[in-house]
Design a protein around this motif. Sequence first.
Motif, PDB file in Angstrom:
ATOM      1  N   ASP A 186      30.512 -17.512 -54.714  1.00  0.00           N
ATOM      2  CA  ASP A 186      29.963 -16.617 -53.690  1.00  0.00           C
ATOM      3  C   ASP A 186      30.232 -17.160 -52.296  1.00  0.00           C
ATOM      4  N   GLN A 187      30.044 -18.467 -52.117  1.00  0.00           N
ATOM      5  CA  GLN A 187      30.243 -19.077 -50.809  1.00  0.00           C
ATOM      6  C   GLN A 187      31.694 -19.008 -50.378  1.00  0.00           C
TER       7      GLN A 187
ATOM      8  N   THR B  24      32.421 -15.104 -49.384  1.00  0.00           N
ATOM      9  CA  THR B  24      31.564 -14.355 -48.462  1.00  0.00           C
ATOM     10  C   THR B  24      32.283 -13.957 -47.173  1.00  0.00           C
TER      11      THR B  24
ATOM     12  N   ASN C 215      29.243 -15.194 -43.740  1.00  0.00           N
ATOM     13  CA  ASN C 215      28.849 -16.531 -43.305  1.00  0.00           C
ATOM     14  C   ASN C 215      29.943 -17.109 -42.387  1.00  0.00           C
TER      15      ASN C 215
END
Lengths: 889, 113
Positions: free
Chosen positions: A286-287, A290, A293
């Motif tokens: 997910d990071q 993304t 972010n």
Amino acid sequence: MMTLRGAWRRLCTALGAKDRDGDVGDELDSLLQMHIDDLRRTGVTEEEARRRALIELGGMEQVRQVVRDRRGLPSLEGWARDVKYAMRTLMRTPGFSLVAILVMALGIGTSVALFTVVRSVLLRPLPFPRPDRLVTLYSHDERSQPGTGNLTAPGDFYDWEKVSHGYEQMAIWRWSGYNMSSNGGDLPEFLNAGTCSWNLFATLGVNPALGRLSTPTDDQIGAEPTVILSWSFFKRRFNGDPGILGRTIRLNSRMYTVIGVLPEWFQYPDPKIQLWVPWQVDVTTDQVLTHFNHIFHVVARLKDGASAFAALQEVSAVEQQLYTRLRGSGPMEQDVVAIPLLEDVVGDVKTPLYVLLAAVVCLLSIACLNLSNLLVARSAARRREMAIRSALGSSRLSMIRQQLTESLLICLAGGGLGVLLAVGATRWLVGHWTELPRAYDVRPDGLAVSFALAITLLAGILAGLLPAISSTGGPILAALQDGSRGVGGNAARVSLRRALLTAEVALTVVLLIAAGLLFKSFVRLRTVDLGCTTKHVLTMTYFLRGEKYSKPEQIVDFDTQLLDKVRHLPGVEAAGLTNVVPGGGYYGDHEVWIPEHPAEATGVHRFAAYRTADPGYFSAMQIRLVRGRFFSDDERMERDKFVIVNEELVRQYFPGDENPIGKHLRVEWRTPEGESYEIVGVVGNTIYEIGKPVRPMMWFPILSGIPGNSGDSVLVVRSARDVLPLGVPIQRLIASLDRNLPVKNVLTMDQIVGESTANSSFSATLVLSFAALSLLLAAVGLYGVLAYLVTQRTVEIGIRMALGAKREGVLRLMLLDGLRPAALGLVLGVAASLGVTRLISSVLYGTSPLDPAVYLSVIATLLLSATFACLLPAWKAARIDPICALRTE
Amino acid sequence: MGTKNDVWLGTLSLMVLRTLSTMGPQHGYGLARRIEQTSGDKLQLNYGTLYPALLKLEQDGAIRSEWGISDNNRRAKFYKITQVGRKHLERETRNWQETTAILARFLAPAEEV
């Protein structure tokens, strides 16, 4: 062939061959005699014949000079003679020479030092191959300041990378930090680190000094953790032992294999970075994917021959599509801007550096003008000598050359001294300017040396030319007569000196005003109200990371034990925990929603800076409670759904008189549906960085203990007296709780404020000292001119007094005479400042470039100094005894 | 002093060499007078102009000088053309003639064109 032989003979004559003046004299005599014989034959008298022959000869001495010039190497011999003569003149007035040399040394030294820094930091290309092809890419929206952008989300970056044809490679990096555990008896240490995509070094064109760089397989989720060391860290911690390659080090209690060491010269983006880790090693899918972010710097290398504009358009188009598609679901940027890498690294110091350079060039010009002024005074005294010399057949050019030699000698001596000074000053600048990027790159090079030489010569010529031209030429007879009487008659030279003075004063005024503005801005910064106490407050930072702190109770245990022990230390009045103290930086923010409010329009997003606090933090920092309450002791672990906000957040997100207490803030940081936090208190605004505007802020309980959210801690301790002696006992307490936990940034609040205002303190102090120096120089110049005028006009004043002039009248007359150029310079300087100070408005904080207080105080200071400088000579003039004065001739 | 022409720079050394070559060794004063005469008193020669030219020619090796006694029993320095000087004179004479011929064509009355 023939000219070659001629040159050889002339060289022989120049170097040591016996002077044959006698021979030429004989020949000219014989010529003259023959001529006289001829004329005598036509019947004129001996005397008349000699007279006519001499006239026709056109001046024996001139012919002799022409012959002499023709025979040897005239320039070489001439210069040698000029230098010898100038040396003698300078030695005769050692005081004058010494002062002049020192003043020039100061001017040249500071200019060379600043130029060296400007050259090394701003002008020299970065040490990468083909550095002009490197750019940084930033996401950008219409609210961004022109010429800047925002950090980029990793998802956006990977989408850009997929479509780009214009960029050879692009890479991402961000700041990070690791706790390095004690390793066989070493102390634990917190390391500033960078985390980057595998190809950052390849994009920059850097090869490892030892080992290898990362590969794509090192930079993926679940990959074996690897680390690349900076040269300085490799030297410091591992004694430069290549055996470290392939071994592991423990970072945040995880094992990382050392695969390479970077070369010593590699210091991008900051020499503080000790090691680099591939970023995907520590994150989740997910990071990586993304789009919301925004955390990364992007570095890209343009393909050879690719158009920078087209390459940018390509990624910008991708960003625009992403914006349209995703703006409803989260914060998105609209397009992309590219900034050359060099500009990105040094952009912040460009204006301050150029301001400083301009200031020292001003100082140098003032020094030049002063020297010029002093030389005009001396040359006035030598006017009779010049007249006699030209009557005896000296050409004007040779006299100008000889006077120029004098100023050049002064400047060369000053330049030599100045270069020594510059070496020291450069070292000092680099050592004391903490936020100077590329400080490690600063060293004098060929260009700096040529610059030193060029300004030395230029200064010498500028300072010497005016006096030389003014003292030579003009009617010889007048000069001789003028010299014999000593009254008036040299109005032109006096007005020249006045003009020089006017220029000097004008430049000084500009410098003073710029310095005053910078200083006022600095004082404004220093006296900014942070919104909390800064007196006797000590802070220190630690990060709870790794396996040992992977559960909330572990973090909460550590924090509460520490707080309990610290609060019981003798001398501690209050203690608290947060993640960032006021003035400590922005840190980061999160998007928030207010569930009680209707949904926002698509694309509108609300953010608040992310902060954590324990129940005692606000009282420890004496941050004002506006409404509601602080956290209570039992609001911890799972009972953590409470939040405290600042007044700015209420002002922006709860407009009108709406009471925020009891309302909620929703954030989505662990689950997609988000969590709601009840607002229990409103506190006064605090400043996140000095010089920046207030932003909405929210504090969550640090004792929730959520790893990642609560692991970053700043311990604040307030005492009634000097708080520094508490530093070591507190560090011992931390070590007693966890021997392997490194503590960093043990700083008082005053030090934090000092650090963030260091840059402006630096330029303000420097420019102010330059301005003070030039004020001194200008005052000395004024004094010199007026003192000279008084001696020139002694007889005139004597006559006036003999005819009944009062002493006060004479005093006023002389005072006005000196103050007139000062006043004119003041007016010119103020007018120039009105335009020039606009250029520094970007480095001013809370101070208008037209600040009336600064202008008024500069005008007052200058008038006062000018009056003082003029008072002594004017007073002297008023004390003249008419009888003595009339006898002076 | 009338309207006597000053000597053009550059042509003076040619005149000196030519005078020395046709009239034999001369002292400075005599040389100046001869040149003035040859010019039909159109030129006026100052020693300040003649002297550097002589010095340059001597340094270039085109003339040589030695002290001697003049017709009026005065001590004087005599200048004499050398082999190098003769070659130089020949070459320069040719150049000069070519130049003047070319210029003459340009300045001739425009009948034939």
